[in-house]
Design a protein around this motif. Structure first.
Motif, PDB file in Angstrom:
ATOM      1  N   LYS A 169       0.814  -1.214   0.000  1.00 45.07           N
ATOM      2  CA  LYS A 169       0.000   0.000   0.000  1.00 45.07           C
ATOM      3  C   LYS A 169       0.849   1.266   0.000  1.00 45.07           C
ATOM      4  O   LYS A 169       0.315   2.371  -0.012  1.00 45.07           O
ATOM      5  CB  LYS A 169      -0.919  -0.004   1.226  1.00 45.07           C
ATOM      6  N   LYS A 170       2.181   1.098   0.025  1.00 46.58           N
ATOM      7  CA  LYS A 170       3.084   2.242   0.037  1.00 46.58           C
ATOM      8  C   LYS A 170       4.058   2.164  -1.134  1.00 46.58           C
ATOM      9  O   LYS A 170       4.431   1.066  -1.557  1.00 46.58           O
ATOM     10  CB  LYS A 170       3.869   2.291   1.348  1.00 46.58           C
ATOM     11  N   PRO A 171       4.494   3.321  -1.667  1.00 54.31           N
ATOM     12  CA  PRO A 171       5.496   3.316  -2.735  1.00 54.31           C
ATOM     13  C   PRO A 171       6.796   2.683  -2.264  1.00 54.31           C
ATOM     14  O   PRO A 171       7.098   2.652  -1.065  1.00 54.31           O
ATOM     15  CB  PRO A 171       5.693   4.803  -3.040  1.00 54.31           C
ATOM     16  N   GLY A 172       7.577   2.182  -3.199  1.00 57.84           N
ATOM     17  CA  GLY A 172       8.849   1.572  -2.860  1.00 57.84           C
ATOM     18  C   GLY A 172       9.816   2.578  -2.257  1.00 57.84           C
ATOM     19  O   GLY A 172       9.830   3.750  -2.640  1.00 57.84           O
ATOM     20  N   THR A 195      -1.058   9.030 -10.014  1.00 59.60           N
ATOM     21  CA  THR A 195      -0.472   8.946  -8.675  1.00 59.60           C
ATOM     22  C   THR A 195      -0.426   7.492  -8.230  1.00 59.60           C
ATOM     23  O   THR A 195      -1.054   6.611  -8.828  1.00 59.60           O
ATOM     24  CB  THR A 195      -1.304   9.753  -7.669  1.00 59.60           C
ATOM     25  N   TYR A 196       0.313   7.256  -7.145  1.00 58.82           N
ATOM     26  CA  TYR A 196       0.426   5.892  -6.622  1.00 58.82           C
ATOM     27  C   TYR A 196      -0.930   5.374  -6.158  1.00 58.82           C
ATOM     28  O   TYR A 196      -1.243   4.196  -6.330  1.00 58.82           O
ATOM     29  CB  TYR A 196       1.429   5.867  -5.468  1.00 58.82           C
ATOM     30  N   GLU A 197      -1.752   6.246  -5.578  1.00 54.11           N
ATOM     31  CA  GLU A 197      -3.062   5.834  -5.078  1.00 54.11           C
ATOM     32  C   GLU A 197      -3.957   5.331  -6.210  1.00 54.11           C
ATOM     33  O   GLU A 197      -4.765   4.421  -6.028  1.00 54.11           O
ATOM     34  CB  GLU A 197      -3.736   7.003  -4.359  1.00 54.11           C
ATOM     35  N   VAL A 198      -3.796   5.924  -7.405  1.00 53.25           N
ATOM     36  CA  VAL A 198      -4.636   5.541  -8.556  1.00 53.25           C
ATOM     37  C   VAL A 198      -4.124   4.267  -9.209  1.00 53.25           C
ATOM     38  O   VAL A 198      -4.885   3.339  -9.499  1.00 53.25           O
ATOM     39  CB  VAL A 198      -4.684   6.694  -9.577  1.00 53.25           C
ATOM     40  N   ASP A 199      -2.785   4.223  -9.454  1.00 49.09           N
ATOM     41  CA  ASP A 199      -2.200   3.062 -10.132  1.00 49.09           C
ATOM     42  C   ASP A 199      -0.747   2.904  -9.684  1.00 49.09           C
ATOM     43  O   ASP A 199       0.137   3.582 -10.199  1.00 49.09           O
ATOM     44  CB  ASP A 199      -2.272   3.238 -11.648  1.00 49.09           C
ATOM     45  N   PRO A 200      -0.477   2.040  -8.719  1.00 48.44           N
ATOM     46  CA  PRO A 200       0.876   1.896  -8.177  1.00 48.44           C
ATOM     47  C   PRO A 200       1.939   1.599  -9.237  1.00 48.44           C
ATOM     48  O   PRO A 200       3.039   2.143  -9.184  1.00 48.44           O
ATOM     49  CB  PRO A 200       0.741   0.735  -7.187  1.00 48.44           C
ATOM     50  N   PRO A 235       6.723   5.545 -14.280  1.00 51.58           N
ATOM     51  CA  PRO A 235       6.847   5.285 -15.718  1.00 51.58           C
ATOM     52  C   PRO A 235       8.275   4.853 -16.070  1.00 51.58           C
ATOM     53  O   PRO A 235       9.222   5.170 -15.340  1.00 51.58           O
ATOM     54  CB  PRO A 235       6.514   6.641 -16.347  1.00 51.58           C
ATOM     55  N   PRO A 236       8.457   4.130 -17.161  1.00 53.38           N
ATOM     56  CA  PRO A 236       9.809   3.709 -17.569  1.00 53.38           C
ATOM     57  C   PRO A 236      10.777   4.888 -17.719  1.00 53.38           C
ATOM     58  O   PRO A 236      11.975   4.747 -17.465  1.00 53.38           O
ATOM     59  CB  PRO A 236       9.568   3.020 -18.915  1.00 53.38           C
ATOM     60  N   GLN A 237      10.248   6.039 -18.124  1.00 53.89           N
ATOM     61  CA  GLN A 237      11.103   7.207 -18.332  1.00 53.89           C
ATOM     62  C   GLN A 237      11.712   7.729 -17.027  1.00 53.89           C
ATOM     63  O   GLN A 237      12.681   8.488 -17.054  1.00 53.89           O
ATOM     64  CB  GLN A 237      10.307   8.329 -18.997  1.00 53.89           C
ATOM     65  N   ALA A 296       3.989  10.489  -0.324  1.00 58.68           N
ATOM     66  CA  ALA A 296       4.392   9.899  -1.607  1.00 58.68           C
ATOM     67  C   ALA A 296       3.215   9.271  -2.348  1.00 58.68           C
ATOM     68  O   ALA A 296       3.184   9.252  -3.583  1.00 58.68           O
ATOM     69  CB  ALA A 296       5.483   8.858  -1.378  1.00 58.68           C
ATOM     70  N   GLN A 297       2.220   8.774  -1.592  1.00 56.38           N
ATOM     71  CA  GLN A 297       1.073   8.118  -2.231  1.00 56.38           C
ATOM     72  C   GLN A 297       0.282   9.065  -3.112  1.00 56.38           C
ATOM     73  O   GLN A 297      -0.423   8.634  -4.022  1.00 56.38           O
ATOM     74  CB  GLN A 297       0.137   7.519  -1.166  1.00 56.38           C
ATOM     75  N   THR A 298       0.384  10.371  -2.854  1.00 52.39           N
ATOM     76  CA  THR A 298      -0.424  11.340  -3.597  1.00 52.39           C
ATOM     77  C   THR A 298       0.272  11.840  -4.857  1.00 52.39           C
ATOM     78  O   THR A 298      -0.243  12.730  -5.533  1.00 52.39           O
ATOM     79  CB  THR A 298      -0.741  12.552  -2.700  1.00 52.39           C
TER      80      THR A 298
END
Length: 521
Positions: free
Chosen positions: A60-63, A198-203, A208-210, A330-332
């Motif tokens: 549930k949290k970004p890396g 955002t992370y909340e919408v799509d982790p 993105p690869p870029q 960070a989630q936002t």
């Protein structure tokens, strides 16, 4: 009893400010611009590295970077810098300032590019490669400290020498600003051209690869300012103080400085031979201990204590700003936008506190003196750190975040209008020419030892959790509070050790090092 000064050295001491002074400031200063860019740009991209390489599927949290990786990436360049300061400081006294000056710049250019090209088939291997190149980048950066300070001190006149050396070091402020500003531009370009949720919408899509290009471009850009001044460094003549007092070649010193000052000088070889025969004691001699033992204790201890606080503040700005809510969770955000927010915060701090602090020192160091500025800086840093630590719960409440940021910024201002500048200036002025680069390297290495302790120690303290956290505040735990309290105490010790450091305002280098005094019979 004082002996007559060499004509060429006296001419340098009393010379009016000329074009060659500004040329030396720019050539030496661009090295420090590069140093600061390379050392502090890493703090901007570390959260991005965590999100790219250490995302846990289903979390549930970004890396985030594991603590051991975070500490290694932050500290490895500092370790390299410490060894570089010792090695190149010694080499600068053995081979000459100019002969090894270009080597440090070449090392910085190559390793800046290599850091951005860090490779590997796994996240672990990429981080190991990055740490390897950043160690050698730090090694090159370390050499720039004693060599740039020594060269500038030996070129300057005694009336404005402090301002000239401080101006070289003040380019570090522009390097920190440059790292923030360039990162701001790169992350804004990628965030607008390749928008992601955002992370909340799509982790997964929030990284993105870029995003992998962003941190690499930021790190590689450090090679540009270093490469721009390589030719100018190669064309600089050796300093007269090294050529005459260390290499003992009076004719060469007179010839080189005659071209610089556009004036003819006599070689005075006999006078050089007399000085050399009477000043043969070395770094580990009783004579050095008698003359400069307390001075070396003062320069090493104050730089050590200062860098514990200074590098803790700089390398972990992102954690402190997140802790007090200045940077959103960070989630936002997506990964690139988070990098943009961190770069913006660092840029604002640099513009309004870091850079003005450096240049306040340049303007006032030859008026009020090194000693006063250093005492004042340590005093205010101690006060502001105590204010933030003791009232931490108050300052981290969402209604008082701006007040926290303002006081935190003031600690940066008085670090730079204070010991961060003076600890660099003084070791280049008070030791003998044949040991000047070595002693500056020792003092600077003590500072980097403090920086390493600050980097690893702050990380450890900041990870402790606060069981009393409430929804009304942003505090992630008691860690940051404890770290600020420890840093305040460290600054108080720095204030005390400043009393071992002599005042060099308005005195020649030979007066300070006592090289123009005849030995007692």
């Amino acid at each position: 009893m004082a002996r007559d000064q060499l004509e060429v050295l006296n001419a340098l001491d009393v010379a009016k400010t000329q074009w060659y002074h500004f040329t030396a400031i720019v050539v030496a200063g661009m090295g420090f611009f590069t140093d600061a860019y390379d050392l502090f740009c890493i703090s901007i991209v570390m959260k991005l590295l965590g999100r790219i390489y250490f995302h846990v599927p289903g979390s549930k949290k970004p890396g985030t970077l594991p603590p051991n990786y975070s500490a290694a990436i932050s500290g490895v360049a500092l370790v390299g810098t410490l060894f570089g300061q010792l090695f190149f400081g010694w080499l600068g006294d053995k081979l000459g300032r100019k002969k090894v000056y270009g080597l440090t710049l070449m090392l910085m250019c190559l390793c800046s590019v290599a850091s951005g090209l860090s490779f590997g088939s796994t996240p672990h291997s990429v981080m190991i490669t990055l740490c390897f190149f950043r160690f050698w980048l730090g090694f090159g950066i370390g050499g720039d400290y004693p060599l740039s300070a020594t060269i500038m001190s030996e070129y300057a006149n005694k009336k404005t020498r402090g301002a000239f050396i401080a101006a070289v070091f003040a380019m570090q402020g522009f390097g920190i600003l440059g790292a923030g500003f360039f990162s701001l531009i790169i992350s804004a370009i990628f965030d607008s051209k390749y928008p992601s949720p955002t992370y909340e919408v799509d982790p997964i899509a929030s990284v993105p690869p870029q995003a992998d290009y962003v941190w690499r471009i930021i790190l590689m850009a450090g090679a540009v300012p270093a490469a721009m001044t390589f030719y100018s460094r190669a064309k600089m003549p050796e300093t007269a103080r090294y050529t005459a007092l260390v290499a003992k070649n009076a004719e060469k010193a007179a010839s080189d400085m005659g071209k610089v000052l556009q004036k003819e000088f006599e070689g005075e070889q006999q006078k050089v031979d007399n000085i050399a025969s009477e000043t043969s004691w070395g770094l580990f001699s009783k004579e050095f201990l008698r003359r400069h033992g307390w001075h070396l204790l003062g320069t090493t201890s104050t730089w050590f204590l200062l860098d514990i606080a200074f590098y803790s503040q700089n390398l972990f700005q992102k954690d402190i700003f997140s802790a007090v809510g200045w940077i959103p969770p960070a989630q936002t955000m997506n990964a690139v936008h988070e990098c943009y927010k961190i770069a913006r915060a660092q840029t604002l701090i640099a513009i309004f506190s870091t850079v003005p602090g450096y240049w306040a020192t340049v303007l006032l160091i030859d008026r009020i003196g090194r000693f006063t500025i250093q005492l004042m800086g340590f005093a205010f840093m101690t006060i502001f750190m105590f204010v933030l630590a003791i009232k931490y719960d108050y300052w981290t409440h969402k209604d008082h975040v701006i007040g926290f940021v303002v006081i935190y910024a003031l600690t940066f201002f008085f670090a730079n209008f204070g010991p961060n500048a003076t600890t660099f200036v003084v070791p280049a002025e008070i030791f003998p020419a044949r040991l000047r680069s070595t002693c500056h390297g020792l003092s600077a290495a003590a500072g980097k030892a403090g920086a390493i302790i600050g980097a690893f120690g702050f990380l450890s303290l900041s990870q402790s959790k606060d069981p009393k956290k409430t929804d009304q505040g942003y505090s992630p735990g008691i860690g940051v509070k404890n770290a600020l309290l420890v840093l305040a105490i460290v600054n108080a010790f720095g204030f005390g050790f400043t009393f071992f450091v002599p005042e060099a305002k308005g005195k020649s280098l030979e007066d300070m090092s006592k090289e123009n005094e005849e030995e007692a019979v």
